[in-house]
Motif scaffolding. Structure first.
Motif, mmCIF file in Angstrom:
data_model
loop_
_atom_site.group_PDB
_atom_site.id
_atom_site.type_symbol
_atom_site.label_atom_id
_atom_site.label_comp_id
_atom_site.label_asym_id
_atom_site.label_seq_id
_atom_site.Cartn_x
_atom_site.Cartn_y
_atom_site.Cartn_z
ATOM 1 N N ALA A 1 2.646 1.546 -3.881
ATOM 2 C CA ALA A 1 1.753 1.650 -5.029
ATOM 3 C C ALA A 1 1.776 3.075 -5.573
ATOM 4 O O ALA A 1 2.368 3.983 -5.000
ATOM 5 C CB ALA A 1 0.342 1.261 -4.600
ATOM 6 N N SER A 2 1.104 3.269 -6.716
ATOM 7 C CA SER A 2 1.054 4.589 -7.326
ATOM 8 C C SER A 2 0.533 5.598 -6.317
ATOM 9 O O SER A 2 -0.449 5.356 -5.641
ATOM 10 C CB SER A 2 0.125 4.544 -8.537
ATOM 11 N N THR A 3 1.195 6.712 -6.161
ATOM 12 C CA THR A 3 0.850 7.687 -5.134
ATOM 13 C C THR A 3 0.711 9.061 -5.743
ATOM 14 O O THR A 3 1.167 9.355 -6.842
ATOM 15 C CB THR A 3 1.940 7.730 -4.040
ATOM 16 N N VAL B 1 -5.018 -1.705 -4.544
ATOM 17 C CA VAL B 1 -4.168 -0.709 -3.891
ATOM 18 C C VAL B 1 -3.850 0.369 -4.917
ATOM 19 O O VAL B 1 -3.885 0.149 -6.122
ATOM 20 C CB VAL B 1 -2.846 -1.342 -3.372
ATOM 21 N N PHE B 2 -3.571 1.554 -4.425
ATOM 22 C CA PHE B 2 -3.272 2.664 -5.337
ATOM 23 C C PHE B 2 -2.330 3.650 -4.651
ATOM 24 O O PHE B 2 -2.127 3.592 -3.443
ATOM 25 C CB PHE B 2 -4.539 3.367 -5.793
ATOM 26 N N GLN C 1 1.465 13.132 -5.023
ATOM 27 C CA GLN C 1 2.373 13.980 -4.270
ATOM 28 C C GLN C 1 1.744 15.368 -4.149
ATOM 29 O O GLN C 1 1.144 15.885 -5.083
ATOM 30 C CB GLN C 1 3.725 14.078 -4.986
ATOM 31 N N SER D 1 -2.076 -4.325 -9.493
ATOM 32 C CA SER D 1 -2.577 -3.781 -8.225
ATOM 33 C C SER D 1 -4.048 -4.071 -7.982
ATOM 34 O O SER D 1 -4.686 -3.410 -7.156
ATOM 35 C CB SER D 1 -2.334 -2.262 -8.143
ATOM 36 N N PRO E 1 0.804 -1.218 0.000
ATOM 37 C CA PRO E 1 0.000 0.000 0.000
ATOM 38 C C PRO E 1 0.834 1.265 0.000
ATOM 39 O O PRO E 1 0.335 2.343 -0.305
ATOM 40 C CB PRO E 1 -0.807 -0.115 1.296
ATOM 41 N N LEU E 2 2.121 1.160 0.353
ATOM 42 C CA LEU E 2 2.983 2.331 0.389
ATOM 43 C C LEU E 2 3.690 2.547 -0.934
ATOM 44 O O LEU E 2 3.946 3.674 -1.349
ATOM 45 C CB LEU E 2 4.021 2.175 1.510
ATOM 46 N N LYS F 1 2.986 12.039 0.487
ATOM 47 C CA LYS F 1 2.666 10.923 -0.411
ATOM 48 C C LYS F 1 1.348 10.306 0.025
ATOM 49 O O LYS F 1 1.180 9.903 1.183
ATOM 50 C CB LYS F 1 3.789 9.888 -0.377
ATOM 51 N N GLN G 1 -3.012 7.035 8.835
ATOM 52 C CA GLN G 1 -3.838 6.143 8.028
ATOM 53 C C GLN G 1 -5.266 6.147 8.562
ATOM 54 O O GLN G 1 -5.498 5.980 9.759
ATOM 55 C CB GLN G 1 -3.308 4.709 8.067
ATOM 56 N N SER H 1 -1.397 7.292 -0.511
ATOM 57 C CA SER H 1 -1.627 5.954 -1.064
ATOM 58 C C SER H 1 -2.867 5.372 -0.404
ATOM 59 O O SER H 1 -3.433 5.950 0.536
ATOM 60 C CB SER H 1 -0.410 5.052 -0.822
#
Length: 414
Positions: free
Chosen positions: A12-14, A413-414, A16, A373, A9-10, A27, A84, A29
Motif C-alpha cells: 500500500a501507499s507508504t 490499509v495505507f 519513506q 484500499s 499492507p506492505l 518504508k 510491526q 505502512s
C-alpha cells in the motif's frame, strides 16, 4: 490470491524516510479497522479470543477495532529488517500496544529465506494477516477455529522455501521458538519449544494448506487454577484419596505437551469465493481436546460481496472428574463439603477459559469496496453455546442462550 492479500499492507501507499547518515530508507505502512459491535446477550459478554471484556446489550468499539503500523528496511540485496506494532483490546480491559513482529530476514537463495526474531506463528490459513481486516473476506476470523491457539507469534526463527512446479506454487515454512501471551488479566499462556510446519500449494484460483504445531504449554498466574490443583493435592494427601493427587497432576498446566493440526482450502474463481478450515487441538492438561471447522462462501457483484459462513467448535476430550461426591462414613465432617467444592471446580474446567467450551456460529455479511484500499463491512452472527457458556466471557449462572451479534467495520490499509 493469498499472496496478494499478504502483500496488501506492505504494498500500500507508504512513507519513506532516510536520515543524513545515509542509512537505507525505511518504508512505513499500516492497516486498521474502526468497528462498532453489539450483542443482545444477557448474562454474558461477546468477545474476540483473548479479550477480557466485550458486549452485553451495549455497543462496543473495542471488540473488532485495531491499528497496526509496520516499518521495513531493505539493508542490501539479501538482508532486510521488519517491525510491526499493533494496538487493540486484548487480555486487558482497555487498549494496549504490542510488538507483533520484529525480525531480520535473510534471502539465502531465490527459493529459500530465513527470518530471526519475533515472527508470526504459521498455524492457520490466514495467520500472517489475521489482524488485517482489509485482507480478510469476513469481518472477523471465526472464533470457533481461531480461539484454539492463543499464540500469534513466537520469538525464534522460521525457514521458508518456495518452488514452482509448472502452474503450481509450493511454499513450505518451518518455525521454532517460544512465546508468552496474555490470556485474561494477569493470566498468561507460555509455549516452550514451539515447532510448527506449514505447507501450502497454489494452483490458479485454488489454495490448499496443511499445518501442524507442537509445544510444551504452561498456564501461569491463574489463582483459581493453582488453588484447585493445590486443594486436590492437599485433600488427596489428607483424606488418602490417591486419585485426587493423580487428578491434580493431570489438570496442572506446566510444560505439558500440546499439538495443533489444521487443513485449509480456498478458492477465488469467477467472482465465487470459498474458504474453509478444519482443525484439531490435543493437550496433556486440563485444556480441552477439540475439533473445529468453518466454511465460508461469497459472491462478488461489482464492488459488493455478500457472504455466509458456518463454524463449529466441539470438545473431543476433557478432564474426567474423579472427585468423590461424598466421603465414606467415619471421615471428618469437613470431608464431604470439601469434595463437593473441589468437584464443582473440576466440572467448570471444560467450559472455563480462553478457547474452552463448545458453540456454533452462523454468519451473514456483506463487504463493500467503495474506495481504493478501504472496505466497509456489515455482519450479523447467530452464536449458539452448547453444554455451557461457549466462548462468551463473564458469564452469569444459568446463561445458555443463543446470541445475535451485529457489527459494522471500516477496514483500511495505507
Amino acid at each position: 490470491m493469498i499472496a496478494t492479500l499478504l502483500a496488501l499492507p506492505l504494498a500500500a501507499s507508504t512513507a519513506q524516510a532516510q536520515d543524513s547518515a545515509g542509512f537505507p530508507p525505511i518504508k512505513i505502512s499500516g492497516f486498521g479497522t474502526a468497528a462498532l459491535t453489539y450483542a443482545n446477550s444477557e448474562g454474558a459478554e461477546f468477545v474476540r479470543p483473548n479479550q477480557a471484556a466485550g458486549s452485553s446489550k451495549d455497543f462496543r468499539t473495542g471488540i473488532d477495532s485495531n491499528l497496526g503500523l509496520q516499518a521495513d528496511m531493505v539493508v542490501n540485496s539479501w538482508l532486510s529488517l521488519t517491525a510491526q506494532g499493533l494496538v487493540r483490546r486484548d487480555a486487558e480491559e482497555g487498549y494496549g500496544a504490542e510488538l507483533s513482529w520484529a525480525f531480520a530476514k535473510a534471502r539465502i537463495s531465490d527459493e529459500l529465506s530465513v527470518r530471526v526474531g519475533r515472527v508470526g506463528l504459521p498455524v492457520f490459513m490466514i495467520s500472517d494477516y489475521r489482524n488485517v481486516g482489509y485482507a480478510n473476506h469476513m469481518l472477523r476470523p471465526p472464533a470457533e477455529v481461531y480461539s484454539q491457539v492463543p499464540f500469534n507469534s513466537i520469538d525464534g526463527l522460521d525457514l521458508t522455501w518456495q518452488h514452482g512446479f509448472g502452474d503450481t506454487s509450493l511454499t513450505a515454512q518451518l518455525a521454532y521458538g517460544g512465546v508468552k501471551a496474555p490470556l485474561s488479566g494477569n493470566i498468561h499462556a507460555k509455549g516452550k519449544n514451539v515447532a510448527a510446519l506449514n505447507i501450502s500449494a497454489e494452483h490458479g484460483p485454488f489454495t490448499l494448506r496443511a499445518g501442524h504445531a507442537t509445544t510444551k504449554v504452561s498456564v501461569e498466574d491463574s489463582v483459581s487454577l493453582n488453588t484447585l490443583v493445590g486443594g486436590l493435592r492437599a485433600a488427596g494427601a489428607g483424606y488418602r484419596f490417591n486419585q485426587l493427587v493423580t487428578l491434580a497432576n493431570e489438570i496442572e498446566a506446566h510444560d505439558k505437551r500440546a499439538s495443533f493440526s489444521s487443513l485449509g482450502l480456498a478458492m477465488d474463481w469467477n467472482n465465487i469465493v470459498l474458504q474453509a478450515e478444519y482443525a484439531k487441538r490435543k493437550t496433556k492438561t486440563y485444556i480441552n481436546d477439540t475439533s473445529a471447522w468453518y466454511a465460508m462462501a461469497g459472491y462478488r457483484m461489482g464492488k459488493f460481496m455478500p457472504y455466509a459462513s458456518h463454524s463449529v467448535l466441539k470438545i473431543d476430550g476433557a478432564i474426567v472428574n474423579t472427585v468423590p461426591a461424598a466421603c465414606p462414613a467415619g471421615y471428618p465432617a469437613a470431608c464431604t463439603p470439601t469434595m463437593q467444592q473441589l468437584g464443582a471446580g473440576v466440572r467448570r474446567l471444560p467450559n472455563t477459559g480462553v478457547g474452552q467450551g463448545e458453540q456454533s456460529t452462523t454468519t451473514l455479511g456483506v463487504r463493500w469496496d467503495f474506495a481504493s484500499s478501504v472496505a466497509l463491512k456489515a455482519q450479523v452472527d447467530r452464536v449458539t453455546p452448547k453444554n455451557g457458556t461457549g466462548l462468551f466471557v463473564n458469564a452469569q449462572p444459568g446463561f445458555r442462550d443463543s446470541v445475535t451479534v451485529g457489527a459494522v467495520a471500516l477496514d483500511f490499509v495505507f
